[in-house]
Scaffold this motif. Structure first.
Motif, mmCIF file in Angstrom:
data_model
loop_
_atom_site.group_PDB
_atom_site.id
_atom_site.type_symbol
_atom_site.label_atom_id
_atom_site.label_comp_id
_atom_site.label_asym_id
_atom_site.label_seq_id
_atom_site.Cartn_x
_atom_site.Cartn_y
_atom_site.Cartn_z
ATOM 1 N N UNK A 95 0.842 -1.189 0.000
ATOM 2 C CA UNK A 95 0.000 0.000 0.000
ATOM 3 C C UNK A 95 0.882 1.245 0.000
ATOM 4 N N UNK A 96 0.569 2.189 -0.900
ATOM 5 C CA UNK A 96 1.332 3.429 -1.023
ATOM 6 C C UNK A 96 0.372 4.605 -1.162
ATOM 7 N N UNK A 97 0.882 5.804 -0.866
ATOM 8 C CA UNK A 97 0.094 7.015 -1.067
ATOM 9 C C UNK A 97 0.441 7.668 -2.389
ATOM 10 N N UNK A 98 -0.482 8.487 -2.875
ATOM 11 C CA UNK A 98 -0.299 9.265 -4.103
ATOM 12 C C UNK A 98 -0.367 10.743 -3.754
ATOM 13 N N UNK A 99 0.702 11.476 -4.033
ATOM 14 C CA UNK A 99 0.735 12.944 -3.889
ATOM 15 C C UNK A 99 0.328 13.409 -2.495
ATOM 16 N N UNK A 100 0.857 12.752 -1.474
ATOM 17 C CA UNK A 100 0.555 13.140 -0.103
ATOM 18 C C UNK A 100 1.819 13.576 0.626
ATOM 19 N N UNK A 101 1.742 14.710 1.318
ATOM 20 C CA UNK A 101 2.875 15.196 2.100
ATOM 21 C C UNK A 101 2.977 14.479 3.439
ATOM 22 N N UNK A 102 1.841 14.046 3.965
ATOM 23 C CA UNK A 102 1.816 13.444 5.290
ATOM 24 C C UNK A 102 2.612 12.139 5.327
ATOM 25 N N UNK A 103 3.357 11.950 6.392
ATOM 26 C CA UNK A 103 4.197 10.762 6.552
ATOM 27 C C UNK A 103 3.398 9.673 7.259
ATOM 28 N N UNK A 104 3.153 8.567 6.546
ATOM 29 C CA UNK A 104 2.417 7.440 7.113
ATOM 30 C C UNK A 104 3.312 6.202 7.226
ATOM 31 N N UNK A 105 4.605 6.446 7.283
ATOM 32 C CA UNK A 105 5.573 5.354 7.294
ATOM 33 C C UNK A 105 5.340 4.407 8.468
ATOM 34 N N UNK A 106 5.039 4.976 9.643
ATOM 35 C CA UNK A 106 4.879 4.128 10.815
ATOM 36 C C UNK A 106 3.600 3.278 10.731
#
Length: 310
Positions: free
Chosen positions: A199-210
């Motif tokens: 699962x990956x994000x598209x054009x998002x600044x927010x960090x959801x790595x954790x």
């Protein structure tokens, strides 16, 4: 060169015949959306094109042509959106059962690594709250298990030109409630992992790595090199937002030409204009909307002199 087909409209759903005519003719004309007298000639041959990225909610009309594309030597993969939202948000998209059926058909035909599921944009409205997103994501992902390797998510952006549409939905920005956003992201990440999907994000600044979600590239040079065994030397697309990780591409679509009727769409903000544009579409024209003869004489002369753009 990479062709984006297209962020601005659904070419597979509504313009497959036109697209294949352009492939057979070997070129397409694109207009500057802010100045229609600025027209570029894009050469469409396997020699010039490294890959074609299709963005769609309904590739069904294009599927009969995929063998021809392959035989001609074109590389391609799909960004395929299925959200399952109610008709108040998506007036004319395929029913999710049909969309899933077509997704599976496409995946089995060209390979699951070439069909990327998009659950995007994630939008909070009176019809799509936290629990509804979990329900939809769980249901769709279960149906697509082992039919794709990746799912892409993004969060809706309240563009001014669609704000009036959003107001009718009781829209609110999920990014304003970070705790709820992180909770949703973690749930979606866990579901994805259980379905063997990255699962990956598209054009998002927010960090959801954790949460187990990394920033993605929808037009992805690494994926293209892996899928098609080619070497690319290409940088980030400077025409996209700072948060967008996509590499450079040429988009051959046009705004206000998609008839799916998604209330939140940044590329379709006038249904009246869409209807007018669809009436001007000619599958035999090098332009998506209108005809070569409609261009002014000076533009036509210059285009006739162009042998190759890239």
């Amino acid at each position: 060169m990479i062709i984006s087909a297209s962020r601005r409209t659904d070419i597979p759903a509504f313009y497959s015949k036109w697209f294949m005519n352009r492939i057979r003719e070997g070129y397409v004309l694109t207009q500057n959306p802010f100045n229609t007298n600025q027209v570029k000639k894009i050469i469409l041959t396997p020699y010039h094109i490294d890959a074609i990225i299709f963005w769609t909610r309904n590739p069904k009309p294009l599927i009969p042509y995929l063998d021809e594309l392959y035989q001609k030597g074109f590389n391609y993969y799909f960004q395929y959106t299925i959200t399952g939202y109610k008709r108040e948000l998506e007036k004319a998209t395929p029913h999710p059962f049909k969309a899933i059926e077509t997704f599976i058909e496409l995946s089995e035909k060209i390979g699951k690594e070439k069909v990327i599921w998009r659950y995007d944009p994630i939008i909070y409205t009176k019809y799509t709250d936290f629990d509804e997103h979990i329900r939809l994501f769980e249901k769709i992902s279960k149906s697509l298990e082992n039919k794709t390797e990746k799912v892409v998510i993004s969060f809706a952006d309240p563009y001014k030109k669609i704000q009036k549409n959003l107001d009718t939905l009781n829209y609110h920005d999920i990014l304003e409630n970070k705790n709820k956003l992180y909770e949703l992201a973690k749930e979606l990440s866990n579901i994805s992992k259980s379905r063997n999907m990255i699962i990956e994000t598209c054009s998002e600044a927010i960090d959801l790595d954790y949460c187990g979600i990394k920033h993605g590239k929808c037009i992805d040079d690494d994926l293209i090199e892996k899928l098609f065994n080619i070497d690319l030397n290409i940088g980030k697309d400077k025409n996209q937002r700072k948060e967008c990780g996509c590499v450079q591409s040429v988009d051959i679509g046009m705004n206000n030409t998609c008839s799916h009727g998604c209330t939140y769409c940044y590329a379709t903000y006038s249904e009246t204009t869409v209807q007018k544009n669809r009436l001007k579409h000619n599958p035999e024209s090098p332009l998506l909307i209108g005809n070569f003869e409609d261009l002014n004489e000076e533009v036509r002369r210059k285009l006739n002199e162009v042998q190759t753009l890239f």
